[in-house]
Design an enzyme around this catalytic site. Structure first.
Site, short mmCIF file in Angstrom:
data_model
loop_
_atom_site.label_atom_id
_atom_site.label_comp_id
_atom_site.label_asym_id
_atom_site.label_seq_id
_atom_site.Cartn_x
_atom_site.Cartn_y
_atom_site.Cartn_z
N TYR A 29 36.66 36.52 29.26
CA TYR A 29 37.52 36.82 30.38
C TYR A 29 36.98 38.14 31.30
CZ TYR A 29 40.22 34.71 26.57
OH TYR A 29 40.49 34.03 25.52
N HIS A 30 35.69 38.15 31.62
CA HIS A 30 35.20 38.97 32.38
C HIS A 30 34.76 38.54 33.98
CE1 HIS A 30 34.29 41.46 28.62
NE2 HIS A 30 35.72 41.50 29.05
N PRO A 31 35.50 37.62 34.59
CA PRO A 31 35.00 37.19 36.31
C PRO A 31 34.53 38.39 36.96
CG PRO A 31 37.07 36.65 35.65
CD PRO A 31 36.87 37.31 34.32
#
Length: 616
Positions: free
Chosen positions: A543-545
């Site tokens: 979850y690191h866009p």
């Protein structure tokens, strides 16, 4: 008469503590620095600054810009306030995904990734709440590598080298570990509390000792060297999550020049085409169409998904794409491109022969809850289940540089620890993969090694699905588009397997859960092609866009903002969130985004003539 007067006086004295108590309680609730933010329902027609998104960067900006009492600040958040009952509890982070405070995004299908996930798509949780994704995340405090920021600077972004950004990491930080706080790499007294979980399983120490047996040091990965193993630090306070809303908004809740509006969904940035400047915002406020003008600047801090969506809805983005939806072009920019994310293999699970892991029936109990509520400790305080972090080199990494290419999250549990009730749905594991491989581990003692590639070569994109601002955008991360990314992860799996065989880990009877995926039986077991196949099926994001509004010099045709985060071609409009990262940082992104918010606030103050406080 005297007797009756004394009686009245005594009666008054008897009841006096009641109003005094009420006055004291009212004073406490008003001035309590941890009380919830004051929500504005009636807004002004015009503000000096409007910040879109109250997440990891937006909350910081609201705090720092409102330090000038002469500036009126409006902070807009599409979601509501933080639901403290669950979000406070670090170990329950996974239960917040797919809830009402999550945008509930999903990626598009990809030909070579996420094949074992539901419908072949990855869940992309993003915070729709005051505090943004800092309310949903696993709270891990990781800054990235010094070479990440030096690379940003050498690509034409002055002021973003490691020595410059370190000051902003330290500005926010209140590190509660005295051994770290006293070093030159950390600080104490900032808004953001950082510390280790007050409780840990026996596996946490064994994870580190196993790394040391492999030749890695036990070190602070947020200091001068990153390569090594470390008991994780996180953004928690007294055993509870410290989101950016709690850290940066609650202590300043009484500032009269800061208005916070929730359930405010931004639909368009209005641009004065004569002066080429952002002039106003349109948004729905509790469902009502609202229009507010801005005197100085609009700052978009809505994140790497929503910020490009808002820009494209406003006519700022790829010309041909906007033309498809009949959106009048304001500025032709590569908005939505350069999408990067940290992705890894989520299925590397080891069984244990001792009751030491976070099995749900063992730790989600009434005694654990009481221990947490009364003392702020116990198994409920583990950082999203992650106890230890490792930064290691594969054979593809340059060993002469302290710039590891893999991060391993070591977790005293697995997708099966809750028997499939919640975690597998949050992680998107398909029914077929669950039934064929992982159901048999339900409620058993296990641990997971979750390797993640730190600097993937694959690039994705975000585009509008429609001109309707209430429809989610198209998210195509293109995981493993570059096959080198999978090759690195295969080597990371091998390192994780070697770690499981060290003496400290074997003391717990560690054994690989080696049941093969039916889809991968065409490959010889435990060969590189086999691990490649597993990785392409249980592809897991952390979850690191980032990167969808790339920062870069004017000579870079892919850049959206300059080094002062000003949008190219439109005045008085900036971006300050994860989307400005030209290249993803080597580690979890929450702390770097908070740093971006800190630095952005100083850039804005400088440009508008407000004095900057000297930093360290």
């Amino acid at each position: 008469m005297i007797g009756s007067g004394i009686g009245i006086l005594l009666a008054a004295l008897w009841f006096l503590p009641i109003p005094l108590t009420l006055i004291g309680y009212d004073y406490y609730t008003t001035y309590d620095p941890e009380a919830k933010p004051i929500i504005q329902t009636v807004l002004l027609q015009e503000y000096d600054f409007i910040i879109v998104g109250a997440g990891s960067a937006g909350a910081v900006l609201a705090n720092r810009l409102s330090e000038n009492p002469n500036w009126n600040i409006l902070l807009l958040e599409a979601g509501g306030d933080e639901p403290e009952m669950i979000s406070n509890v670090p170990a329950l982070a996974g239960y917040l995904q797919l809830s009402r405070i999550d945008w509930k995004y999903k990626t598009e299908r990809m030909p070579g990734a996420c094949l074992g996930l539901t419908d072949g798509r990855s869940n992309w949780p993003r915070g729709k709440v005051l505090g943004g994704s800092s309310v949903l995340n696993y709270m891990l405090y990781v800054r990235g590598n010094k070479y990440d920021y030096d690379q940003w600077e050498t690509q034409g972004n002055p002021g973003w080298g490691f020595n410059q950004v370190l000051k902003y990491f330290k500005k926010s930080e209140d590190n509660r570990n005295p051994y770290l706080a006293e070093t030159s790499w950390h600080s104490a007294g900032g808004y953001l509390t950082v510390q280790e979980a007050p409780w840990r399983t026996p596996l946490a120490t064994a994870f580190v000792q196993g790394g040391m047996e492999l030749g890695y040091e036990n070190r602070d990965v947020n200091s001068d060297f990153q390569t090594g193993f470390m008991i994780a630090q996180g953004t928690i306070r007294r055993g509870s999550r410290a989101s950016t809303s709690k850290a940066f908004l609650r202590p300043i809740r009484l500032r009269p020049n800061l208005h916070i509006a929730i359930h405010a969904h931004v639909t368009k940035v209005h641009v004065d085409l004569v002066y080429r400047r952002a002039s106003a915002l349109s948004f729905t406020h509790y469902g009502r169409p609202t229009f507010v003008r801005v005197k100085k600047e609009i700052v978009l801090s809505a994140g790497a998904v929503n910020t490009p969506q808002i820009l494209m809805l406003s006519g700022i983005g790829p010309k041909d794409h906007l033309h498809q939806f009949g959106i009048p072009l304001v500025q032709d920019l590569r908005v939505g491109d350069n999408l990067q994310d940290h992705v890894g293999y989520g299925g590397l699970i080891f069984t244990l022969d001792q009751p030491v892991s976070l099995v749900q029936p063992r730790y989600e109990t009434f005694p654990s809850a009481i221990r947490y509520l009364l003392h702020g400790t116990g198994p409920m305080t583990v950082l999203g289940g992650v106890e230890t972090l490792a930064f290691v080199h594969t054979k593809y990494s340059n060993l002469s540089l302290d710039w590891p290419d893999i991060q391993i999250h070591l977790i005293p549990g697995s997708v099966s620890s809750d028997g499939g009730l919640t975690l597998r749905h949050a992680l998107g594991v398909s029914d077929f993969l669950w039934e064929s491989v992982y159901r048999e581990l339900s409620f058993r003692d296990t641990y997971s090694a979750f390797p993640v590639i730190l600097r993937p070569k694959s690039r994705g994109w975000i585009r509008l699905r429609s001109s309707n601002p209430f429809l989610s955008p198209i998210i195509q991360p293109n995981y493993f588009q570059d096959p080198h990314d999978v090759q690195i992860l295969v080597e990371a799996i091998k390192i994780s397997l070697a770690h499981s065989q060290t003496i400290p880990m074997k003391k717990f009877g560690t054994e690989l859960h080696a049941k093969p995926y039916p889809q991968c039986l065409k490959f010889p077991l435990f060969t590189d092609p086999y691990w490649d196949c597993l990785t392409r099926h249980y592809t897991s994001t952390i979850y690191h866009p980032v990167g969808t509004c790339k920062m870069g010099p004017s000579s870079d045709p892919t850049a959206v903002v300059d080094s002062r985060l000003r949008l190219y071609g439109v005045k008085n409009l900036r971006v300050a969130d994860a989307s400005i990262m030209p290249i993803i940082v080597s580690g979890n992104t929450n702390a770097p985004v908070i740093m971006i918010g800190e630095k952005a606030a100083d850039l804005i103050k400088e440009d508008w003539g407000f004095p900057i406080q000297p930093l360290f």
